[in-house]
Scaffold this motif. Sequence first.
Motif, PDB file in Angstrom:
ATOM      1  N   GLY A  89      54.033 -17.441   2.826  1.00 13.03           N
ATOM      2  CA  GLY A  89      53.792 -18.783   1.923  1.00 13.03           C
ATOM      3  C   GLY A  89      54.590 -19.816   2.284  1.00 13.03           C
ATOM      4  N   ILE A  90      54.104 -21.098   1.925  1.00 13.69           N
ATOM      5  CA  ILE A  90      54.896 -22.396   1.847  1.00 13.69           C
ATOM      6  C   ILE A  90      54.845 -22.747   0.635  1.00 13.69           C
ATOM      7  CG2 ILE A  90      54.463 -22.738   4.387  1.00 13.69           C
ATOM      8  CD1 ILE A  90      51.880 -24.462   3.423  1.00 13.69           C
ATOM      9  N   TYR A  91      55.715 -23.752   0.284  1.00 19.43           N
ATOM     10  CA  TYR A  91      55.712 -24.510  -1.047  1.00 19.43           C
ATOM     11  C   TYR A  91      56.405 -25.701  -0.961  1.00 19.43           C
ATOM     12  CZ  TYR A  91      60.615 -22.708  -0.803  1.00 19.43           C
ATOM     13  OH  TYR A  91      62.012 -22.330  -0.394  1.00 19.43           O
ATOM     14  N   VAL A  92      56.167 -26.636  -2.145  1.00 21.50           N
ATOM     15  CA  VAL A  92      57.035 -28.063  -2.035  1.00 21.50           C
ATOM     16  C   VAL A  92      57.395 -27.799  -3.585  1.00 21.50           C
ATOM     17  CG1 VAL A  92      55.758 -28.950  -0.283  1.00 21.50           C
ATOM     18  CG2 VAL A  92      54.913 -29.171  -2.599  1.00 21.50           C
ATOM     19  N   GLY A  93      58.419 -28.682  -4.052  1.00 22.28           N
ATOM     20  CA  GLY A  93      58.914 -29.018  -5.260  1.00 22.28           C
ATOM     21  C   GLY A  93      59.927 -30.176  -5.527  1.00 22.28           C
ATOM     22  N   LEU A 219      62.635 -17.066 -11.248  1.00 23.08           N
ATOM     23  CA  LEU A 219      61.555 -16.386 -12.025  1.00 23.08           C
ATOM     24  C   LEU A 219      60.418 -17.080 -11.427  1.00 23.08           C
ATOM     25  CD1 LEU A 219      60.492 -14.960 -14.410  1.00 23.08           C
ATOM     26  CD2 LEU A 219      60.691 -16.928 -15.891  1.00 23.08           C
ATOM     27  N   GLY A 220      59.388 -16.203 -10.968  1.00 25.50           N
ATOM     28  CA  GLY A 220      58.100 -16.557 -10.086  1.00 25.50           C
ATOM     29  C   GLY A 220      56.751 -16.006 -10.897  1.00 25.50           C
ATOM     30  N   PHE A 221      55.668 -16.789 -10.534  1.00 28.79           N
ATOM     31  CA  PHE A 221      54.242 -16.237 -11.048  1.00 28.79           C
ATOM     32  C   PHE A 221      53.573 -16.453  -9.758  1.00 28.79           C
ATOM     33  CE2 PHE A 221      56.771 -18.196 -14.329  1.00 28.79           C
ATOM     34  CZ  PHE A 221      56.695 -17.449 -15.549  1.00 28.79           C
ATOM     35  N   ASP A 222      52.735 -15.422  -9.540  1.00 29.85           N
ATOM     36  CA  ASP A 222      51.707 -15.141  -8.451  1.00 29.85           C
ATOM     37  C   ASP A 222      50.655 -15.442  -9.129  1.00 29.85           C
ATOM     38  OD1 ASP A 222      53.604 -15.132  -6.638  1.00 29.85           O
ATOM     39  OD2 ASP A 222      53.822 -13.281  -6.349  1.00 29.85           O
ATOM     40  N   MET A 223      49.544 -15.887  -8.935  1.00 29.97           N
ATOM     41  CA  MET A 223      48.151 -16.235  -9.565  1.00 29.97           C
ATOM     42  C   MET A 223      47.339 -16.262  -8.383  1.00 29.97           C
ATOM     43  SD  MET A 223      49.112 -18.888 -12.411  1.00 29.97           S
ATOM     44  CE  MET A 223      50.253 -19.781 -11.160  1.00 29.97           C
ATOM     45  N   GLY A 224      46.989 -14.840  -7.609  1.00 26.12           N
ATOM     46  CA  GLY A 224      46.131 -15.005  -6.683  1.00 26.12           C
ATOM     47  C   GLY A 224      46.985 -15.782  -5.486  1.00 26.12           C
ATOM     48  N   VAL A 255      55.687 -25.156  -6.171  1.00 23.28           N
ATOM     49  CA  VAL A 255      54.470 -24.741  -6.135  1.00 23.28           C
ATOM     50  C   VAL A 255      53.997 -24.530  -4.738  1.00 23.28           C
ATOM     51  CG1 VAL A 255      52.006 -25.540  -7.071  1.00 23.28           C
ATOM     52  CG2 VAL A 255      53.944 -26.088  -8.303  1.00 23.28           C
ATOM     53  N   GLY A 256      53.295 -23.822  -4.498  1.00 28.00           N
ATOM     54  CA  GLY A 256      52.876 -23.385  -3.287  1.00 28.00           C
ATOM     55  C   GLY A 256      51.742 -22.454  -3.084  1.00 28.00           C
TER      56      GLY A 256
END
Length: 259
Positions: A89-93, A219-224, A255-256
């Motif tokens: 995946g990729i993300y920015v924050g 601490l992470g959250f995967d939502m689909g 967020v990614g």
Amino acid sequence: MKRNSILLAVCLLGTWSVFAQNNISSDTTRTSATTVTPTDTATTPTSSSTYSSTPATTSSYSSTTTTSDYGSRQSRVKADRPYKAFTGGIYVGANTTRYRGEDVDGDNPSGRLGYQIGGFVRGGGRIYGQLGVEYFASSSNYFTPGDGATIQDISGRINTKWLQIPAYVGIKLAQSDRGISAVRLAVGAEYANRLSSNNTVNVDEDEIKSGAFQGLVNLGFDMGPVLIDLVYHHGFSDAISGFNNSQRRALGVNVGFKF
């Protein structure tokens, strides 16, 4: 003459007798044919009754076939959707970063807002490993030794750009059947290489250490396909040469998207 008459009478009598027998035989044949007809007619309903029972058997067979097809579809769906053990995946924050520093009259150096962009690969099941690369831009206030009349006289700003390589080992505290959605907790470490920096506190760029290691808690959250991560960066050693208590502290939110 009399004798001839008798013979003629006998011949006529014999002829009549033969003719009568033929008629009786013909009537008997017609009667028999007529009698057979009701028997055939009576047989027909029996055949119809037997034929009527056939759809019941067909209905039962159709029901069994439908159940079998439903079971086959369920098996195919389950087989086509295995657990997703590998993802990327990729993300920015955004982040807020500060150096630990020493307080001045109870006032501590404050963090400033920065940003990060990164990517990662992750593999495993409930226990997983993750490796990434990240561009990390941070900004922080910092105190310097001096004889200024105010705190502003001995404080300034340090802006730094880093290339960081974070590595994690984590566990999914809760997850969906395929592991696509989950709540994750991970710990790890990262290697931080300084790309560039500038400041207003009279610190030479070479004094800001490069190639430092930091601890990580995530601490992470995967939502689909969507992910949200909270990450804490903890420096173990001084980040600025000659300045005590200059360990880096940073808190970021990402967020990614996963694929």
